[in-house]
Design a protein around this motif. Structure first.
Motif, mmCIF file in Angstrom:
data_model
loop_
_atom_site.group_PDB
_atom_site.id
_atom_site.type_symbol
_atom_site.label_atom_id
_atom_site.label_comp_id
_atom_site.label_asym_id
_atom_site.label_seq_id
_atom_site.Cartn_x
_atom_site.Cartn_y
_atom_site.Cartn_z
ATOM 1 N N ASP A 221 -0.686 22.238 -56.981
ATOM 2 C CA ASP A 221 -0.675 23.666 -56.198
ATOM 3 C C ASP A 221 -1.496 23.570 -55.151
ATOM 4 O O ASP A 221 -1.596 24.607 -54.493
ATOM 5 C CB ASP A 221 -0.925 24.558 -57.260
ATOM 6 C CG ASP A 221 0.011 24.689 -58.301
ATOM 7 O OD1 ASP A 221 1.485 24.256 -58.000
ATOM 8 O OD2 ASP A 221 -0.140 25.193 -59.666
ATOM 9 N N GLN A 222 -2.518 22.675 -55.147
ATOM 10 C CA GLN A 222 -3.681 22.629 -54.026
ATOM 11 C C GLN A 222 -3.367 21.996 -52.992
ATOM 12 O O GLN A 222 -4.009 21.949 -51.926
ATOM 13 C CB GLN A 222 -5.070 22.343 -54.802
ATOM 14 C CG GLN A 222 -5.482 23.054 -56.023
ATOM 15 C CD GLN A 222 -6.859 22.373 -56.409
ATOM 16 O OE1 GLN A 222 -7.264 21.676 -55.977
ATOM 17 N NE2 GLN A 222 -7.113 23.141 -57.822
ATOM 18 N N SER A 225 2.099 22.065 -48.257
ATOM 19 C CA SER A 225 3.513 21.539 -48.060
ATOM 20 C C SER A 225 3.446 20.297 -47.003
ATOM 21 O O SER A 225 2.703 20.533 -46.070
ATOM 22 C CB SER A 225 4.653 22.477 -47.836
ATOM 23 O OG SER A 225 4.577 23.500 -48.820
ATOM 24 N N THR A 236 5.390 22.942 -51.929
ATOM 25 C CA THR A 236 4.599 23.363 -53.144
ATOM 26 C C THR A 236 4.145 25.078 -53.035
ATOM 27 O O THR A 236 4.303 25.438 -52.041
ATOM 28 C CB THR A 236 3.244 22.309 -52.948
ATOM 29 O OG1 THR A 236 2.355 23.113 -51.718
ATOM 30 C CG2 THR A 236 3.452 21.061 -52.610
ATOM 31 N N ALA A 237 3.496 25.167 -54.216
ATOM 32 C CA ALA A 237 3.283 26.564 -54.449
ATOM 33 C C ALA A 237 2.088 26.932 -53.618
ATOM 34 O O ALA A 237 1.492 28.301 -53.431
ATOM 35 C CB ALA A 237 2.907 26.849 -55.846
ATOM 36 N N HIS A 238 1.419 25.910 -52.834
ATOM 37 C CA HIS A 238 0.171 26.302 -51.945
ATOM 38 C C HIS A 238 0.550 27.376 -50.930
ATOM 39 O O HIS A 238 -0.167 28.137 -50.367
ATOM 40 C CB HIS A 238 -0.251 25.000 -51.347
ATOM 41 C CG HIS A 238 -1.603 25.117 -50.590
ATOM 42 N ND1 HIS A 238 -1.723 25.454 -49.388
ATOM 43 C CD2 HIS A 238 -3.006 25.127 -51.033
ATOM 44 C CE1 HIS A 238 -2.808 25.600 -48.973
ATOM 45 N NE2 HIS A 238 -3.563 25.487 -50.012
ATOM 46 N N PRO A 245 3.635 27.875 -60.178
ATOM 47 C CA PRO A 245 2.692 26.909 -60.368
ATOM 48 C C PRO A 245 3.196 25.738 -60.965
ATOM 49 O O PRO A 245 4.133 25.814 -62.148
ATOM 50 C CB PRO A 245 1.523 27.664 -61.383
ATOM 51 C CG PRO A 245 1.853 29.130 -60.977
ATOM 52 C CD PRO A 245 3.255 29.303 -61.017
ATOM 53 N N GLY A 246 2.685 24.467 -60.719
ATOM 54 C CA GLY A 246 3.184 23.302 -61.150
ATOM 55 C C GLY A 246 4.689 22.845 -60.834
ATOM 56 O O GLY A 246 5.092 21.814 -61.309
ATOM 57 N N GLU A 247 5.134 23.556 -59.705
ATOM 58 C CA GLU A 247 6.558 23.077 -59.209
ATOM 59 C C GLU A 247 6.240 22.389 -57.876
ATOM 60 O O GLU A 247 5.358 22.958 -57.005
ATOM 61 C CB GLU A 247 7.397 24.372 -59.123
ATOM 62 C CG GLU A 247 7.844 24.817 -60.536
ATOM 63 C CD GLU A 247 8.868 25.988 -60.314
ATOM 64 O OE1 GLU A 247 9.593 26.288 -61.397
ATOM 65 O OE2 GLU A 247 9.058 26.736 -59.239
ATOM 66 N N CYS A 248 7.282 21.609 -57.312
ATOM 67 C CA CYS A 248 7.201 21.205 -56.066
ATOM 68 C C CYS A 248 8.758 21.036 -55.646
ATOM 69 O O CYS A 248 9.740 20.519 -56.640
ATOM 70 C CB CYS A 248 6.842 19.673 -56.034
ATOM 71 S SG CYS A 248 6.625 18.984 -54.557
#
Length: 380
Positions: A221-222, A225, A236-238, A245-248
């Motif tokens: 998450d950090q 993309s 990403t969730a960034h 969270p935790g997904e891509c």
């Protein structure tokens, strides 16, 4: 169309229906008795009757069986109808009135062409919508048991897609491991997660895989993309609010069907779907897939040629025995499929023939012969 034409045409369609019903009945009876326990278990789990489960399971197979055998059954139907007309003396009486064989059997030729066209419509419009049902195995009537995955490389994004297994119906990869050959900042050399589900394109993203519970790279998450050549590839969730969270999300045109080791679903695609797959620049397509597309294009005239090749077997002045005609017809069918199989093997293996020539070779050989035989029959 005269009364005798309607009589012969009705006899042709009734005989065709009986032959197809007999063949499909044998298939259903033998297969159902071998897998009756699985059918009963599935019916109990879904709370429906066994007959309904059998209809759901075997219904699509009847269309597939018709696609496989329609032209052959039409040829055998011609033999049975001619044999019946000779036995009853109706053929002799009609010929004695000065009517030629070509005129008597004209509407059976038209009916055979109609059957071939119905096969074409079923192959292009119906069977592609039933690929999930037709890919079910006798031990997996749900059609969603995990299957081995076929690693495939996305040439545009530089990602090798692989994993532990894939569920064909839900289009979900279990324990995916995507290898990154391109340097995407912060992502390292691989993307590994618990699962990945194929999603079509929408307003938030293109088509690709939603990876859930990503653990490689850590702290996904950090990581911002990543794009390639101005095209988003790894989301990403960034900076994507729609991701949890935790997904891509991995944008790729390599869909779940391409990742299946069982490529029978590819043979059930429509010609348009096969063409689109071959035009997909991200996917490597084998020579066999190219041969398959050309075989689809030539299938209608080739199947009709098989029927025409059988006409001289029944239209002759020597009055051959029915069993001799059936034997000669079986030999013709074997020769037909031997030539077709040889062309497919040579084209798929890239040996001597290109995919286009390999697929068209049977028609180039048999088409002129079938036309000459049709012209001969019209004058007998």
């Amino acid at each position: 169309m005269t009364q005798i034409d309607r009589y012969i045409l009705g006899l042709f369609f009734r005989t065709f229906a009986v032959c197809f019903a007999s063949l499909s009945g044998i298939f259903v009876v033998f297969h159902a008795f071998q897998n009756m326990n699985d059918l009963v278990d599935l019916a109990q789990s879904r709370g429906v009757s066994v007959s309904r489960v059998m209809w759901y399971y075997y219904g699509p197979y009847m269309l597939l069986l018709f696609d496989w055998t329609g032209a052959i059954i039409a040829l055998m139907t011609l033999l049975f109808v001619v044999g019946w007309l000779r036995r009853t003396g109706e053929l002799t009486a009609t010929l004695a009135a000065g009517v030629s064989h070509g005129r008597i059997f004209r509407w059976m030729v038209v009916a055979a062409m109609g059957i071939v066209l119905v096969q074409f419509a079923s192959r292009e419009l119906l069977l592609p919508t039933m690929r999930d049902a037709l890919s079910m195995k006798s031990k997996d009537l749900s059609g969603d048991a995990p299957q081995p995955i076929l690693p495939s490389y996305d040439k545009i994004s530089g990602i090798l897609l692989e994993g532990q297994s894939i569920r064909p119906r839900s289009k979900e990869i279990q324990h995916p491991s995507f290898r990154l050959d391109v340097d995407y900042a912060g992502f390292g050399e691989a993307l590994v997660s618990v699962s990945a589900r194929w999603l079509p394109a929408d307003e938030n993203h293109g088509e690709g895989y939603l990876m859930q519970q990503v653990f490689t790279p850590p702290a996904i998450d950090q990581i911002p993309s990543a794009n390639r050549d101005g095209r988003p590839v790894l989301l990403t969730a960034h900076d994507q609010a729609w991701l949890a969270p935790g997904e891509c999300f991995v944008v790729t045109p390599v869909n779940a069907e391409i990742l299946q080791t069982d490529q029978s679903s590819t043979r059930l695609c429509s010609s348009l779907q096969l063409f689109q797959r071959l035009r997909n620049p991200a996917v490597h397509n084998s020579m066999a897939t190219r041969v398959l597309l050309h075989e689809r294009l030539i299938r209608v005239p080739l199947d009709f040629s098989l029927f025409l090749l059988g006409l001289p077997l029944v239209v002759n002045r020597r009055g051959r025995n029915l069993f001799m005609m059936i034997g000669a017809a079986i030999g013709t069918v074997i020769l037909f499929f031997a030539l077709k199989t040889a062309g497919s093997a040579m084209g798929g293996g890239g040996y001597l023939l290109s995919p286009a020539i390999a697929a068209w070779m049977p028609f180039l050989v048999l088409g002129p012969i079938a036309y000459v035989r049709l012209r001969e029959v019209e004058t007998v």
